[in-house]
Enzyme design. Structure first.
Site, short mmCIF file in Angstrom:
data_model
loop_
_atom_site.label_atom_id
_atom_site.label_comp_id
_atom_site.label_asym_id
_atom_site.label_seq_id
_atom_site.Cartn_x
_atom_site.Cartn_y
_atom_site.Cartn_z
N ALA A 66 2.98 3.63 1.98
CA ALA A 66 2.90 4.12 3.27
C ALA A 66 4.08 3.68 4.32
CB ALA A 66 1.52 3.40 3.76
N GLY A 111 1.15 3.27 -1.67
CA GLY A 111 0.81 4.82 -1.76
C GLY A 111 1.66 5.70 -2.52
N GLU A 114 -0.02 5.37 -5.91
CA GLU A 114 -1.47 6.18 -5.88
C GLU A 114 -0.85 7.62 -5.92
OE1 GLU A 114 -2.07 3.58 -2.20
OE2 GLU A 114 -4.24 3.35 -3.12
N GLU A 134 -0.06 -4.11 -1.70
CA GLU A 134 -0.50 -4.13 -0.42
C GLU A 134 -1.03 -5.50 -0.09
OE1 GLU A 134 -1.04 -1.63 -2.74
OE2 GLU A 134 -0.88 0.22 -1.50
#
Ligand code: CO8
Length: 260
Positions: A66, A111, A114, A134
């Site tokens: 992100a 992300g 992911e 994270e």
């Protein structure tokens, strides 16, 4: 549709979405996620597209997670909305009826990992790195990593990766079963395209049934999964593609599937 944060191309029934914010290592910001979701809708609405490939622009990164500079400005409500938007678009990716392959050409962090995990399988270049860092930012994976990683590599390995935030190489990712194949950087797209073209020749009806059956079966007990398979098998047998596939075998020729 014009896109600024992704490149969307379709050639010979194979769609490619390239995350295209190379200055930020293709980090996922709000605008990119909106465009990504729109491109997935375009794919769902186009019957001619048979396979999707996801990759990153430049040689260094698939997606570095992100966008931390944007994330840092969010209040709790905005963070929740962003997480939901990411989760929804990544779920949309997983639920596409066509196969999706991640061509991970560099960093796939947070992300980014992911996103790759929501594809049906991953090919990676030798210089690729994976991780869910994270925890080092004081947060946890928010785009499905806590759920998809343990399902793919097992609970112990996933917990170690998520609790430490460690970054692993493409070779290590291959070893734990996160990645199907590691390729030289310069041949990654060639290898992915070869597999995509192979899949694109198969019947769309049976591909869709195989993907849905595997995905739906992952979250149920074995007997329920086997029943899902029997139902899907029956539906496949009723298709024109199944007629064509079996007839072509008996006539000793290649099948020409129409996707019906
Ligand atoms: N967000 C924004 N910008 C980024 C990001 C990112 N994730 N990653 C890199 N960049 C930018 C850098 O700031 C830098 O910009 P500038 O040139 O303007 O300074 C540029 O990209 C190049 O990066 P580096 O100079 O850092 O390149 P290095 O080769 O030295 O390092 C790394 C590369 C190791 C990838 C490093 O950039 C890094 O650690 N990036 C962050 C990786 C990370 O922690 N990702 C996880 C983010 S959190 C997440 O994904 C959670 C998802 C769920 C969210 C739920 C929502 C609520």
């Amino acid at each position: 549709m014009a896109y600024e944060n992704i490149i969307f191309q379709v050639e010979d029934g194979i769609a490619t979405i390239t995350f295209n914010r190379p200055k930020a290592l293709n980090a996922l910001n709000d605008s990119l996620l909106t465009e990504f979701s729109q491109a997935l809708d375009e794919i769902s609405g186009n019957e001619d597209i048979r396979v999707l490939i996801l990759t990153g622009s430049g040689e260094k990164s698939f997606v570095a997670g992100a966008d931390i500079s944007e994330l840092a400005t969010f209040n709790a409500l905005q963070a929740k909305r962003f997480s939901k938007k990411g989760r929804d678009s990544i779920s949309k990716l997983q639920e596409l009826s066509i196969p999706a392959i991640a061509a991970v050409n560099g960093f796939a962090l947070g992300g980014g990992s992911e996103m790759a995990l929501a594809c049906d399988f991953i090919y990676a270049s030798e210089n690729a790195n994976f991780g869910l860092p994270e925890i080092t930012l004081g947060i946890i994976p928010g785009f499905g990593g806590t759920q998809r990683l343990p399902r793919l590599v097992g609970m112990g390995i996933a917990k170690e990766m998520i609790f430490t935030g460690k970054i692993i190489s493409a070779a290590e990712a291959r070893e734990i079963g996160m990645v199907n194949k590691v390729c030289a950087s310069e041949s990654l797209m060639e290898e992915v395209l070869k597999t995509a073209k192979n899949i694109a020749l198969k019947g769309k009806v049976s591909l869709r049934a195989a993907k849905q059956t595997i995905n739906n079966g992952m979250n149920v007990d074995l007997l329920t999964g086997l029943n899902i398979e029997s139902d899907a098998f029956g539906l496949c047998m009723a298709s024109q593609d199944a007629k064509e596939g079996t007839t072509a075998f008996l006539e000793k020729r290649k099948a020409n599937f129409k996707g019906t």
